[in-house]
Design a protein around this motif. Structure first.
Motif, PDB file in Angstrom:
ATOM      1  N   ALA A  88      36.896  38.856  36.069  1.00 18.23           N
ATOM      2  CA  ALA A  88      35.470  39.172  36.104  1.00 18.23           C
ATOM      3  C   ALA A  88      34.600  37.919  36.045  1.00 18.23           C
ATOM      4  CB  ALA A  88      35.106  40.114  34.959  1.00 18.23           C
ATOM      5  N   GLN A  89      34.992  36.943  35.244  1.00 15.20           N
ATOM      6  CA  GLN A  89      34.189  35.725  35.162  1.00 15.20           C
ATOM      7  C   GLN A  89      34.176  34.990  36.491  1.00 15.20           C
ATOM      8  OE1 GLN A  89      35.167  33.111  31.890  1.00 15.20           O
ATOM      9  NE2 GLN A  89      33.707  31.547  32.515  1.00 15.20           N
ATOM     10  N   GLY A 106      35.869  29.219  40.257  1.00 21.45           N
ATOM     11  CA  GLY A 106      37.139  29.570  39.634  1.00 21.45           C
ATOM     12  C   GLY A 106      38.228  29.690  40.679  1.00 21.45           C
ATOM     13  N   ARG A 107      38.880  30.840  40.696  1.00 20.67           N
ATOM     14  CA  ARG A 107      39.966  31.072  41.648  1.00 20.67           C
ATOM     15  C   ARG A 107      39.480  31.626  42.976  1.00 20.67           C
ATOM     16  NH1 ARG A 107      43.103  34.599  37.245  1.00 20.67           N
ATOM     17  NH2 ARG A 107      40.899  34.851  36.655  1.00 20.67           N
ATOM     18  N   ALA A 151      36.630  36.501  49.928  1.00 20.36           N
ATOM     19  CA  ALA A 151      37.131  35.634  48.869  1.00 20.36           C
ATOM     20  C   ALA A 151      38.285  36.291  48.119  1.00 20.36           C
ATOM     21  CB  ALA A 151      35.998  35.280  47.906  1.00 20.36           C
ATOM     22  N   LEU A 152      38.219  37.600  47.922  1.00 20.68           N
ATOM     23  CA  LEU A 152      39.328  38.303  47.271  1.00 20.68           C
ATOM     24  C   LEU A 152      40.587  38.213  48.129  1.00 20.68           C
ATOM     25  CD1 LEU A 152      37.532  41.549  46.014  1.00 20.68           C
ATOM     26  CD2 LEU A 152      38.224  39.587  44.638  1.00 20.68           C
ATOM     27  N   ARG A 153      40.414  38.318  49.424  1.00 25.74           N
ATOM     28  CA  ARG A 153      41.572  38.222  50.319  1.00 25.74           C
ATOM     29  C   ARG A 153      42.219  36.840  50.214  1.00 25.74           C
ATOM     30  NH1 ARG A 153      43.266  40.982  54.953  1.00 25.74           N
ATOM     31  NH2 ARG A 153      41.372  42.254  54.995  1.00 25.74           N
ATOM     32  N   LEU A 184      30.718  34.277  38.563  1.00 24.25           N
ATOM     33  CA  LEU A 184      30.329  32.921  38.934  1.00 24.25           C
ATOM     34  C   LEU A 184      30.254  32.767  40.452  1.00 24.25           C
ATOM     35  CD1 LEU A 184      29.634  30.077  37.973  1.00 24.25           C
ATOM     36  CD2 LEU A 184      32.096  29.562  37.936  1.00 24.25           C
ATOM     37  N   PHE A 185      31.179  33.394  41.173  1.00 21.93           N
ATOM     38  CA  PHE A 185      31.152  33.325  42.634  1.00 21.93           C
ATOM     39  C   PHE A 185      29.858  33.932  43.170  1.00 21.93           C
ATOM     40  CE2 PHE A 185      31.953  34.961  46.886  1.00 21.93           C
ATOM     41  CZ  PHE A 185      32.578  33.892  47.509  1.00 21.93           C
ATOM     42  N   CYS A 186      29.467  35.082  42.619  1.00 26.17           N
ATOM     43  CA  CYS A 186      28.236  35.723  43.078  1.00 26.17           C
ATOM     44  C   CYS A 186      27.018  34.875  42.733  1.00 26.17           C
ATOM     45  CB  CYS A 186      28.114  37.113  42.472  1.00 26.17           C
ATOM     46  SG  CYS A 186      29.336  38.301  43.073  1.00 26.17           S
TER      47      CYS A 186
END
Length: 233
Positions: free
Chosen positions: A16-17, A125-126, A203-205, A21-23
């Motif tokens: 979630a963090q 992050g990731r 980004a999730l992909r 942060l990405f958003c």
């Protein structure tokens, strides 16, 4: 007037963090409307709506790949999920229409075409991945109005990221979008590209979290007050 919509993204709390942060770093594409409590399946933006069942169709992601598109995700929702509601680009359509700019996709009974670009979103992050955009053909004399559309709307991503040659975004042809249906321009139209909230799904992909839930293409969450019940006959 159509009801406001939002894209759903639910991830394990350990991610979630990164999503938040990405958003924040890519707010032009992924404006956050709400972040739910851990495990919660409701939001004040959609009163009375169960986020596990209130969308017409969902997309289930495992290790960065879509694996199913069910109509109910109650059995997949657990107390570790954090749900984000991300604003769509409907404000852009509203602003364009108010300015007198024709909406070719609506004239043709479809949504804006979506393209994955060669531009990178800002990593967090990731999470990292390409910028995803929507394309709307705009008559050349109205480009200044199109560029200004949405820029003064709080909580949304502002104006377009590019107008003109799609090759500058790595888009080979407008007749083959990565998602959605091609929108036919009229003579004298210029392709204009706005950032899309589906940048987060891209980004999730790329980052490949073990699990995520999102709305399926074309099936965002309807927000705002529920419609009033019809009187009994």
């Amino acid at each position: 007037m159509s009801q406001p919509r939002a894209h759903l993204v639910a991830v394990p709390d350990s991610w979630a963090q990164d999503v938040s942060l990405f958003c924040a770093r890519n707010s032009h594409a992924c404006p956050v409307l709400d972040i739910c409590d851990v495990g919660a399946w409701h939001s004040p933006l959609a009163p009375g709506t169960d986020l596990r069942t209130g969308l017409a169709r969902y997309r289930v992601w495992r290790d960065g790949e879509p694996v199913a598109e069910p109509e109910d995700v109650s059995a997949l929702w657990d107390e570790r999920l954090v749900a984000f509601l991300i604003g769509p680009r409907t404000c852009t359509d509203t602003e364009l229409a108010a300015a007198g700019v024709p909406l070719r996709h609506r004239e043709q009974g479809r949504g804006p075409a979506l393209f994955v670009t060669n531009r990178s979103s800002r990593p967090a992050g990731r999470l990292n991945g390409p910028l995803v955009v929507t394309m709307r053909p705009v008559p050349a004399p109205l480009l200044p109005l199109a560029r200004a559309a949405g820029r003064g709307t709080a909580g949304h991503g502002g104006g377009p990221v590019h107008a003109g040659d799609p090759g500058m975004l790595g888009i080979a042809t407008l007749s083959r979008p990565d998602s959605g249906t091609p929108v036919r321009p009229q003579p004298g139209d210029v392709p204009v590209f706005w950032p899309s909230p589906l940048t987060l799904q891209a980004a999730l992909r790329t980052a490949r979290p073990p699990f995520a839930l999102t709305d399926a293409p074309g099936h965002p969450l309807t927000t705002g007050p529920p419609p009033a019940p019809r009187p009994a006959a």
